[in-house]
Design an enzyme around this catalytic site. Structure first.
Site, PDB file in Angstrom:
ATOM      1  N   GLY A 116       0.797  -1.220   0.000  1.00 50.68           N
ATOM      2  CA  GLY A 116       0.000   0.000   0.000  1.00 50.68           C
ATOM      3  C   GLY A 116       0.829   1.270   0.000  1.00 50.68           C
ATOM      4  CG  LEU A 145      -1.382   1.867  -3.865  1.00 53.24           C
ATOM      5  CD1 LEU A 145      -2.653   1.673  -4.693  1.00 53.24           C
ATOM      6  CD2 LEU A 145      -0.510   0.623  -3.924  1.00 53.24           C
ATOM      7  CG  HIS A 180       2.757   0.396  -5.721  1.00 48.93           C
ATOM      8  ND1 HIS A 180       2.953   1.443  -4.848  1.00 48.93           N
ATOM      9  CD2 HIS A 180       3.420  -0.657  -5.202  1.00 48.93           C
ATOM     10  CE1 HIS A 180       3.679   1.031  -3.824  1.00 48.93           C
ATOM     11  NE2 HIS A 180       3.990  -0.226  -4.013  1.00 48.93           N
ATOM     12  NE  ARG A 221      10.669   0.954   4.773  1.00 52.04           N
ATOM     13  CZ  ARG A 221      10.482  -0.308   4.372  1.00 52.04           C
ATOM     14  NH1 ARG A 221      10.713  -0.642   3.120  1.00 52.04           N
ATOM     15  NH2 ARG A 221      10.062  -1.229   5.216  1.00 52.04           N
TER      16      ARG A 221
END
Ligand code: PAF
Length: 287
Positions: A31, A33, A37, A193
Protein backbone atom coordinates in the site's frame (compact mmCIF):
# COMPACT_ATOMS: atom_id res chain seq x y z
CA UNK A 1 -13.50 -2.26 -8.37
CA UNK A 2 -14.44 -4.39 -5.39
CA UNK A 3 -12.59 -4.22 -2.08
CA UNK A 4 -12.49 -7.55 -0.27
CA UNK A 5 -11.10 -8.18 3.20
CA UNK A 6 -11.54 -11.91 3.56
CA UNK A 7 -9.71 -14.85 2.03
CA UNK A 8 -12.94 -16.79 1.46
CA UNK A 9 -14.64 -13.97 -0.49
CA UNK A 10 -11.48 -13.32 -2.52
CA UNK A 11 -11.28 -16.98 -3.49
CA UNK A 12 -14.95 -17.01 -4.49
CA UNK A 13 -14.63 -13.90 -6.70
CA UNK A 14 -11.50 -15.22 -8.37
CA UNK A 15 -13.01 -18.63 -9.01
CA UNK A 16 -15.97 -16.95 -10.65
CA UNK A 17 -13.70 -14.77 -12.82
CA UNK A 18 -11.67 -17.82 -13.88
CA UNK A 19 -14.90 -19.62 -14.81
CA UNK A 20 -15.63 -16.66 -17.12
CA UNK A 21 -12.29 -17.40 -18.82
CA UNK A 22 -10.38 -14.48 -17.29
CA UNK A 23 -6.65 -14.44 -16.79
CA UNK A 24 -5.71 -13.37 -13.26
CA UNK A 25 -2.82 -10.97 -12.65
CA UNK A 26 -1.76 -10.29 -9.05
CA UNK A 27 0.14 -7.17 -7.97
CA UNK A 28 1.18 -7.67 -4.33
CA UNK A 29 1.85 -4.41 -2.43
CA UNK A 30 2.06 -3.01 1.07
CA UNK A 31 0.00 0.00 0.00
CA UNK A 32 0.71 3.73 0.19
CA UNK A 33 0.65 3.45 -3.57
CA UNK A 34 2.85 5.44 -5.90
CA UNK A 35 3.38 5.54 -9.66
CA UNK A 36 5.67 2.49 -9.46
CA UNK A 37 2.73 0.36 -8.28
CA UNK A 38 0.28 2.05 -10.62
CA UNK A 39 2.55 1.54 -13.67
CA UNK A 40 2.21 -2.22 -13.08
CA UNK A 41 -1.59 -1.96 -12.89
CA UNK A 42 -1.58 -0.05 -16.18
CA UNK A 43 0.71 -2.67 -17.76
CA UNK A 44 -1.72 -5.41 -16.71
CA UNK A 45 -4.68 -3.45 -18.02
CA UNK A 46 -2.92 -2.78 -21.34
CA UNK A 47 -2.70 -6.56 -21.92
CA UNK A 48 -6.44 -6.66 -22.60
CA UNK A 49 -6.80 -3.15 -24.08
CA UNK A 50 -9.44 -2.46 -21.42
CA UNK A 51 -11.56 -5.41 -22.61
CA UNK A 52 -11.66 -6.88 -19.10
CA UNK A 53 -10.34 -10.25 -20.23
CA UNK A 54 -7.91 -9.93 -17.36
CA UNK A 55 -8.83 -9.72 -13.70
CA UNK A 56 -6.34 -7.29 -12.17
CA UNK A 57 -5.98 -8.12 -8.48
CA UNK A 58 -3.97 -5.92 -6.13
CA UNK A 59 -3.22 -6.93 -2.56
CA UNK A 60 -2.51 -4.35 0.10
CA UNK A 61 -1.10 -5.86 3.26
CA UNK A 62 1.64 -4.55 5.52
CA UNK A 63 3.16 -7.90 6.40
CA UNK A 64 4.47 -7.97 10.00
CA UNK A 65 6.55 -11.09 9.26
CA UNK A 66 8.98 -9.23 7.02
CA UNK A 67 9.87 -6.47 9.49
CA UNK A 68 12.61 -6.86 12.11
CA UNK A 69 11.91 -5.92 15.75
CA UNK A 70 13.47 -2.45 15.42
CA UNK A 71 12.13 -1.70 11.96
CA UNK A 72 9.29 0.52 10.77
CA UNK A 73 6.31 -1.88 10.87
CA UNK A 74 4.28 0.36 13.19
CA UNK A 75 5.00 3.60 11.36
CA UNK A 76 4.84 2.19 7.80
CA UNK A 77 2.48 4.61 5.98
CA UNK A 78 -1.08 3.34 5.58
CA UNK A 79 -4.02 5.04 3.83
CA UNK A 80 -6.50 2.57 2.40
CA UNK A 81 -9.01 5.22 1.30
CA UNK A 82 -6.40 7.02 -0.79
CA UNK A 83 -5.00 3.73 -2.10
CA UNK A 84 -8.43 2.43 -3.10
CA UNK A 85 -9.18 5.46 -5.23
CA UNK A 86 -5.74 5.37 -6.92
CA UNK A 87 -6.06 1.63 -7.55
CA UNK A 88 -9.52 1.97 -9.04
CA UNK A 89 -8.49 4.85 -11.27
CA UNK A 90 -5.48 2.86 -12.56
CA UNK A 91 -7.65 -0.16 -13.44
CA UNK A 92 -7.60 -2.61 -10.52
CA UNK A 93 -10.66 -4.91 -10.51
CA UNK A 94 -10.29 -6.53 -7.09
CA UNK A 95 -8.47 -5.03 -4.13
CA UNK A 96 -7.64 -7.63 -1.49
CA UNK A 97 -6.96 -5.80 1.78
CA UNK A 98 -6.94 -8.34 4.61
CA UNK A 99 -6.33 -7.61 8.28
CA UNK A 100 -3.38 -9.14 10.12
CA UNK A 101 -5.86 -11.41 11.90
CA UNK A 102 -7.25 -12.62 8.59
CA UNK A 103 -3.77 -13.48 7.30
CA UNK A 104 -2.31 -14.75 10.58
CA UNK A 105 -5.24 -15.87 12.76
CA UNK A 106 -2.86 -17.50 15.26
CA UNK A 107 -0.76 -14.33 15.46
CA UNK A 108 2.00 -15.68 13.22
CA UNK A 109 2.86 -18.65 11.06
CA UNK A 110 4.43 -21.91 12.20
CA UNK A 111 5.34 -22.56 8.59
CA UNK A 112 7.89 -20.41 6.76
CA UNK A 113 9.27 -20.40 3.25
CA UNK A 114 13.03 -20.04 3.18
CA UNK A 115 15.08 -19.43 0.06
CA UNK A 116 18.80 -19.92 0.70
CA UNK A 117 22.03 -18.44 -0.77
CA UNK A 118 20.56 -15.48 -2.67
CA UNK A 119 18.96 -14.26 0.57
CA UNK A 120 22.31 -14.25 2.38
CA UNK A 121 23.62 -11.07 0.72
CA UNK A 122 22.43 -7.45 0.32
CA UNK A 123 19.16 -6.78 2.21
CA UNK A 124 19.07 -10.40 3.37
CA UNK A 125 22.32 -9.85 5.27
CA UNK A 126 21.22 -6.50 6.73
CA UNK A 127 17.67 -7.55 7.56
CA UNK A 128 17.72 -11.09 9.01
CA UNK A 129 14.41 -12.88 8.48
CA UNK A 130 13.15 -10.29 5.99
CA UNK A 131 13.07 -12.53 2.94
CA UNK A 132 11.62 -15.43 4.89
CA UNK A 133 8.73 -13.09 5.78
CA UNK A 134 8.41 -11.97 2.15
CA UNK A 135 8.54 -15.50 0.70
CA UNK A 136 6.02 -16.74 3.26
CA UNK A 137 3.47 -13.99 2.67
CA UNK A 138 3.90 -14.10 -1.11
CA UNK A 139 3.30 -17.86 -1.01
CA UNK A 140 0.13 -17.25 1.02
CA UNK A 141 -1.01 -14.57 -1.45
CA UNK A 142 -0.26 -16.90 -4.39
CA UNK A 143 -2.29 -19.67 -2.71
CA UNK A 144 -5.19 -17.34 -1.98
CA UNK A 145 -5.35 -15.62 -5.38
CA UNK A 146 -3.88 -18.39 -7.58
CA UNK A 147 -2.88 -15.90 -10.27
CA UNK A 148 -1.61 -16.78 -13.73
CA UNK A 149 0.91 -13.93 -13.46
CA UNK A 150 2.32 -11.82 -10.63
CA UNK A 151 4.04 -8.45 -11.05
CA UNK A 152 6.85 -6.97 -8.95
CA UNK A 153 8.98 -3.81 -9.15
CA UNK A 154 12.63 -3.99 -10.15
CA UNK A 155 13.56 -1.56 -7.37
CA UNK A 156 13.42 -4.55 -5.03
CA UNK A 157 15.83 -6.47 -7.27
CA UNK A 158 16.72 -9.09 -4.68
CA UNK A 159 13.05 -9.61 -3.79
CA UNK A 160 12.25 -10.40 -7.42
CA UNK A 161 15.20 -12.82 -7.57
CA UNK A 162 14.01 -14.55 -4.38
CA UNK A 163 10.45 -14.89 -5.66
CA UNK A 164 11.56 -16.20 -9.06
CA UNK A 165 13.75 -18.78 -7.31
CA UNK A 166 10.92 -19.80 -4.98
CA UNK A 167 8.45 -20.18 -7.85
CA UNK A 168 10.98 -22.27 -9.80
CA UNK A 169 12.04 -24.45 -6.87
CA UNK A 170 8.48 -25.08 -5.65
CA UNK A 171 6.96 -25.53 -9.14
CA UNK A 172 4.40 -22.78 -8.63
CA UNK A 173 2.48 -22.39 -11.91
CA UNK A 174 2.82 -18.59 -11.97
CA UNK A 175 4.68 -16.32 -14.39
CA UNK A 176 6.67 -13.64 -12.57
CA UNK A 177 7.14 -10.35 -14.40
CA UNK A 178 9.25 -7.48 -13.15
CA UNK A 179 8.86 -3.83 -14.06
CA UNK A 180 11.36 -0.97 -14.28
CA UNK A 181 11.83 1.32 -11.31
CA UNK A 182 9.79 4.51 -11.64
CA UNK A 183 11.71 7.63 -10.61
CA UNK A 184 11.11 11.23 -9.63
CA UNK A 185 12.40 13.76 -12.18
CA UNK A 186 15.64 14.09 -10.15
CA UNK A 187 16.23 10.32 -10.27
CA UNK A 188 15.06 9.31 -6.78
CA UNK A 189 13.41 5.88 -6.99
CA UNK A 190 9.75 6.01 -5.95
CA UNK A 191 9.17 4.28 -2.62
CA UNK A 192 6.45 4.45 -0.01
CA UNK A 193 9.27 5.14 2.48
CA UNK A 194 10.21 8.42 0.71
CA UNK A 195 7.32 9.88 2.74
CA UNK A 196 9.57 9.67 5.83
CA UNK A 197 12.32 11.91 4.40
CA UNK A 198 12.85 15.42 5.80
CA UNK A 199 13.20 18.12 3.15
CA UNK A 200 17.00 18.13 3.55
CA UNK A 201 17.17 14.33 3.24
CA UNK A 202 14.87 14.46 0.22
CA UNK A 203 17.23 16.95 -1.44
CA UNK A 204 20.23 14.71 -0.82
CA UNK A 205 18.67 11.35 -1.71
CA UNK A 206 18.98 11.65 -5.54
CA UNK A 207 22.76 11.20 -5.11
CA UNK A 208 22.06 7.46 -4.90
CA UNK A 209 20.92 7.16 -8.48
CA UNK A 210 23.48 9.69 -9.74
CA UNK A 211 26.27 7.60 -8.17
CA UNK A 212 24.83 4.44 -9.74
CA UNK A 213 24.62 6.09 -13.15
CA UNK A 214 28.21 7.34 -12.92
CA UNK A 215 29.33 3.84 -11.97
CA UNK A 216 27.46 2.39 -14.93
CA UNK A 217 29.16 4.88 -17.25
CA UNK A 218 32.60 3.95 -15.85
CA UNK A 219 31.94 0.28 -16.50
CA UNK A 220 30.73 1.00 -20.01
CA UNK A 221 33.96 2.99 -20.43
CA UNK A 222 36.03 -0.11 -19.60
CA UNK A 223 36.39 -0.34 -15.78
CA UNK A 224 36.22 -3.99 -14.71
CA UNK A 225 37.11 -3.81 -11.01
CA UNK A 226 34.09 -4.22 -8.69
CA UNK A 227 36.15 -2.88 -5.77
CA UNK A 228 37.06 0.35 -7.55
CA UNK A 229 33.46 0.87 -8.63
CA UNK A 230 32.11 0.25 -5.12
CA UNK A 231 34.71 2.59 -3.60
CA UNK A 232 33.82 5.35 -6.07
CA UNK A 233 30.09 5.06 -5.28
CA UNK A 234 30.72 5.14 -1.52
CA UNK A 235 32.99 8.16 -1.85
CA UNK A 236 30.46 10.06 -3.96
CA UNK A 237 27.59 9.37 -1.53
CA UNK A 238 29.68 10.27 1.52
CA UNK A 239 30.98 13.48 -0.06
CA UNK A 240 27.59 14.70 -1.21
CA UNK A 241 25.19 13.66 1.52
CA UNK A 242 24.82 12.75 5.17
CA UNK A 243 23.63 9.29 4.12
CA UNK A 244 25.04 6.38 6.14
CA UNK A 245 25.91 3.53 3.82
CA UNK A 246 24.54 0.11 4.76
CA UNK A 247 25.96 -1.61 1.67
CA UNK A 248 27.12 -0.99 -1.88
CA UNK A 249 27.56 -4.32 -3.65
CA UNK A 250 28.04 -5.77 -7.11
CA UNK A 251 26.76 -9.22 -8.07
CA UNK A 252 26.02 -11.14 -11.22
CA UNK A 253 22.64 -9.89 -12.48
CA UNK A 254 21.32 -13.36 -13.30
CA UNK A 255 21.88 -15.22 -10.02
CA UNK A 256 23.34 -12.76 -7.48
CA UNK A 257 26.60 -14.69 -7.27
CA UNK A 258 30.02 -13.07 -6.72
CA UNK A 259 31.92 -11.40 -9.58
CA UNK A 260 35.67 -10.93 -9.52
CA UNK A 261 35.79 -8.86 -12.69
CA UNK A 262 32.97 -7.09 -14.45
CA UNK A 263 32.96 -9.18 -17.60
CA UNK A 264 29.33 -10.32 -17.28
CA UNK A 265 26.09 -8.40 -16.76
CA UNK A 266 25.89 -7.21 -13.17
CA UNK A 267 23.60 -5.48 -10.73
CA UNK A 268 24.98 -2.73 -8.54
CA UNK A 269 22.76 -2.54 -5.46
CA UNK A 270 22.91 -0.21 -2.50
CA UNK A 271 21.15 0.60 0.74
CA UNK A 272 21.71 3.91 2.52
CA UNK A 273 20.18 5.38 5.66
CA UNK A 274 19.06 9.01 5.53
CA UNK A 275 18.28 9.72 9.17
CA UNK A 276 15.95 6.90 10.20
CA UNK A 277 14.90 6.13 6.61
CA UNK A 278 16.60 3.28 4.77
CA UNK A 279 16.52 3.66 0.99
CA UNK A 280 17.52 1.04 -1.56
CA UNK A 281 18.26 1.34 -5.26
CA UNK A 282 20.05 -0.57 -8.00
CA UNK A 283 21.16 -0.43 -11.60
CA UNK A 284 21.79 -3.23 -14.08
CA UNK A 285 24.85 -2.90 -16.27
CA UNK A 286 24.75 -5.15 -19.32
CA UNK A 287 28.17 -6.37 -20.41
O1 PAF B 1 7.38 -5.32 -2.10
C1 PAF B 1 6.47 -5.30 -1.23
O2 PAF B 1 5.69 -4.36 -1.14
C2 PAF B 1 6.36 -6.48 -0.28
O3 PAF B 1 7.61 -6.99 0.06
C3 PAF B 1 5.44 -7.59 -0.79
C4 PAF B 1 5.98 -8.25 -2.06
C5 PAF B 1 4.05 -7.03 -1.07
C6 PAF B 1 5.30 -8.69 0.26
O4 PAF B 1 4.78 -8.19 1.45
Amino acid sequence: MVIINTIADTRESILWAKQQGKKVVLIPTMGFLHDGHLSMVKAARRQDNGDKEILVVMSIFVNPLQFGPNEDYEKYPRDLTRDASLAEEAGVDLLFAPSVKEMYPAGGSLTAVQVSRITEVLCGASRPGHFEGVATVVTKLFNIVQPHEAYFGQKDYQQVAVIRQMVKDLNMPITIRSFPTVRESDGLALSSRNAYLSSEERQQAPILYRALQEASARITGGEISPDRIKAAIKQRISEESNGKIDYVEIYRADDLSEVEQITVSIVIALAVHFGTTRLIDNIIVEV
